[in-house]
Design an enzyme around this catalytic site. Sequence first.
Site, PDB file in Angstrom:
ATOM      1  N   ARG A 107     -55.686  14.996 -23.292  1.00 10.80           N
ATOM      2  CA  ARG A 107     -54.240  14.576 -23.285  1.00 10.80           C
ATOM      3  C   ARG A 107     -53.502  15.148 -24.553  1.00 10.80           C
ATOM      4  O   ARG A 107     -53.957  14.667 -25.703  1.00 10.80           O
ATOM      5  CB  ARG A 107     -54.049  12.850 -23.084  1.00 10.80           C
ATOM      6  CG  ARG A 107     -52.620  12.391 -23.308  1.00 10.80           C
ATOM      7  CD  ARG A 107     -52.618  10.967 -22.974  1.00 10.80           C
ATOM      8  NE  ARG A 107     -52.707  10.785 -21.345  1.00 10.80           N
ATOM      9  CZ  ARG A 107     -52.151   9.713 -20.866  1.00 10.80           C
ATOM     10  NH1 ARG A 107     -51.730   8.744 -21.565  1.00 10.80           N
ATOM     11  NH2 ARG A 107     -52.319   9.646 -19.471  1.00 10.80           N
ATOM     12  N   HIS A 134     -49.303  15.938 -14.844  1.00  9.00           N
ATOM     13  CA  HIS A 134     -50.238  14.950 -14.807  1.00  9.00           C
ATOM     14  C   HIS A 134     -50.944  14.930 -13.580  1.00  9.00           C
ATOM     15  O   HIS A 134     -50.978  14.004 -12.708  1.00  9.00           O
ATOM     16  CB  HIS A 134     -49.446  13.593 -14.953  1.00  9.00           C
ATOM     17  CG  HIS A 134     -50.369  12.377 -15.380  1.00  9.00           C
ATOM     18  ND1 HIS A 134     -51.825  12.440 -15.783  1.00  9.00           N
ATOM     19  CD2 HIS A 134     -49.948  11.023 -15.905  1.00  9.00           C
ATOM     20  CE1 HIS A 134     -52.096  11.273 -16.063  1.00  9.00           C
ATOM     21  NE2 HIS A 134     -51.176  10.335 -16.321  1.00  9.00           N
ATOM     22  N   GLN A 137     -53.008  11.902 -12.110  1.00  9.33           N
ATOM     23  CA  GLN A 137     -52.228  10.887 -11.616  1.00  9.33           C
ATOM     24  C   GLN A 137     -51.707  11.262 -10.056  1.00  9.33           C
ATOM     25  O   GLN A 137     -51.712  10.372  -9.119  1.00  9.33           O
ATOM     26  CB  GLN A 137     -50.848  10.854 -12.518  1.00  9.33           C
ATOM     27  CG  GLN A 137     -49.889   9.789 -11.975  1.00  9.33           C
ATOM     28  CD  GLN A 137     -50.456   8.153 -12.349  1.00  9.33           C
ATOM     29  OE1 GLN A 137     -51.068   7.904 -13.135  1.00  9.33           O
ATOM     30  NE2 GLN A 137     -50.287   7.537 -11.173  1.00  9.33           N
ATOM     31  N   ASP A 229     -40.830   6.646 -12.768  1.00  9.21           N
ATOM     32  CA  ASP A 229     -41.392   6.652 -14.137  1.00  9.21           C
ATOM     33  C   ASP A 229     -40.705   6.375 -14.986  1.00  9.21           C
ATOM     34  O   ASP A 229     -39.201   6.504 -15.095  1.00  9.21           O
ATOM     35  CB  ASP A 229     -42.155   7.999 -14.203  1.00  9.21           C
ATOM     36  CG  ASP A 229     -43.070   8.321 -15.380  1.00  9.21           C
ATOM     37  OD1 ASP A 229     -43.494   7.104 -16.008  1.00  9.21           O
ATOM     38  OD2 ASP A 229     -43.412   9.200 -15.739  1.00  9.21           O
ATOM     39  N   CYS A 269     -46.423   5.328 -12.000  1.00 10.53           N
ATOM     40  CA  CYS A 269     -47.573   5.686 -12.615  1.00 10.53           C
ATOM     41  C   CYS A 269     -48.248   4.620 -13.659  1.00 10.53           C
ATOM     42  O   CYS A 269     -49.504   4.481 -13.936  1.00 10.53           O
ATOM     43  CB  CYS A 269     -47.595   7.172 -13.178  1.00 10.53           C
ATOM     44  SG  CYS A 269     -46.349   7.237 -14.413  1.00 10.53           S
ATOM     45  N   ARG A 297     -56.949   5.622  -9.915  1.00  9.80           N
ATOM     46  CA  ARG A 297     -57.251   6.805 -11.128  1.00  9.80           C
ATOM     47  C   ARG A 297     -58.761   6.960 -11.166  1.00  9.80           C
ATOM     48  O   ARG A 297     -59.145   8.019 -11.242  1.00  9.80           O
ATOM     49  CB  ARG A 297     -56.495   6.253 -12.298  1.00  9.80           C
ATOM     50  CG  ARG A 297     -55.059   6.193 -12.082  1.00  9.80           C
ATOM     51  CD  ARG A 297     -54.454   7.960 -12.133  1.00  9.80           C
ATOM     52  NE  ARG A 297     -54.979   8.587 -12.978  1.00  9.80           N
ATOM     53  CZ  ARG A 297     -54.541   8.586 -14.465  1.00  9.80           C
ATOM     54  NH1 ARG A 297     -53.562   7.874 -14.783  1.00  9.80           N
ATOM     55  NH2 ARG A 297     -55.154   9.573 -15.452  1.00  9.80           N
TER      56      ARG A 297
HETATM   57  N1   CP Z   1     -50.679   6.311 -15.707  1.00 10.41           N
HETATM   58  C1   CP Z   1     -51.260   6.749 -16.941  1.00 10.41           C
HETATM   59  O1   CP Z   1     -51.660   7.933 -17.259  1.00 10.41           O
HETATM   60  O2   CP Z   1     -51.398   5.448 -17.794  1.00 10.41           O
HETATM   61  P1   CP Z   1     -52.089   5.639 -19.498  1.00 10.41           P
HETATM   62  O3   CP Z   1     -50.802   6.429 -20.062  1.00 10.41           O
HETATM   63  O4   CP Z   1     -52.231   4.198 -19.805  1.00 10.41           O
HETATM   64  O5   CP Z   1     -53.237   6.568 -19.193  1.00 10.41           O
HETATM   65  N1  NVA Z   2     -44.198  10.319 -18.095  1.00 13.57           N
HETATM   66  C1  NVA Z   2     -45.185   9.328 -18.793  1.00 13.57           C
HETATM   67  C2  NVA Z   2     -46.354   8.982 -18.002  1.00 13.57           C
HETATM   68  C3  NVA Z   2     -47.179   8.306 -18.768  1.00 13.57           C
HETATM   69  C4  NVA Z   2     -48.410   8.035 -17.965  1.00 13.57           C
HETATM   70  C5  NVA Z   2     -45.139  10.004 -20.101  1.00 13.57           C
HETATM   71  O1  NVA Z   2     -45.505  11.119 -20.454  1.00 13.57           O
HETATM   72  O2  NVA Z   2     -45.217   9.105 -21.255  1.00 13.57           O
END
Ligand code: CP
Ligand code: NVA
Length: 310
Positions: A107, A134, A137, A229, A269, A297
């Site tokens: 990530r 993502h 997700q 989101d 999400c 997930r």
């Molecule tokens: N939806 C998601 O990816 O959540 P986190 O940022 O908690 O991993």
């Molecule tokens: N769009 C958000 C998703 C978090 C899971 C971000 O990138 O912060």
Amino acid sequence: ANQLKGKDFLTILDFSSDEIFYLLELASQMKREQKEGKSSNVLQGKSLGMIFENASTRTRVSFEVGMTQLGGHALFLSPRDLQIGRGEPISDTAQVLSRYVDAIMVRTNSHEKVEELAKYSTVPVINALTDYYHPCQALADLLTIYEQKGTFKGNKLVYVGDGNNVAHSLVIGAAKVGMDVAVATPAGYEMNQDIVEKAFEVAKSTGSTIKITNDPVEAVTNADIIYTDVWASMGYESEQKDRELAFGPYQVNSELVSHAKNDYIFLHCLPAHRGEEVTADIIDGQHSVVFDEAENRLHVQKAILASVIK
Ligand code: CP
Ligand code: NVA
């Protein structure tokens, strides 16, 4: 048959429609078996390296628990502790980790870094969120929609809000499974044009439609699924105030959802900001399936891990 051994999962585009259906089916089966108390050892002796450059609740816990449930092991690696944080090249890190672990999950704010990591890794690399995508997700979202609606074709999925990583993967995912999708973002916060073009290409081959607009009411009209989101994703926190002004009309609230079908479902999400992109009555209400979505997930990532790890 599983043709996914050794493959990277950087975007939904990496998998064919058939491969996505295969993964969703495997995820459902693994979910059922886990609920029945059956244990699995398909990843016995296997390790997953998890590099997190930013925060996570769902992704970290679901990947780590997923590896454990499959008989394997996961390592949480923060750049604060890795030499990468002190400037060791990604290419060296990729080659070294590949000698130890059987897959790498990452990530990071930069999609290019994930591509670089994948280029030099000899083990599968899984994207656990970048500025662009993502994909894990989106697979969990598709599983949730399938469980709730029983089908993809003929359903209208509507994404309202920021044209961000989650939106990109969701639109491509919907196109891959032949679901119709509409996206409403404020002007200036549209999805990336190159990614949209890729989604249109996929949609052409599966027969799904993609509508893109700045009008949330038009988008939500007749929605079967409404998705939103956060307004300011990780890395954009400093824009919070400007974004609050631009995104006000895009809040998912009782007025907006009144244009959807009576049996619409709500997805997010998470993490969510009640009173910003969604009101509490909606996300905590009867139509919301956000916790099933979060649970999924775990199941889809177990399917991915079991499929790509050799
Ligand atoms: N939806 C998601 O990816 O959540 P986190 O940022 O908690 O991993
Ligand atoms: N769009 C958000 C998703 C978090 C899971 C971000 O990138 O912060």
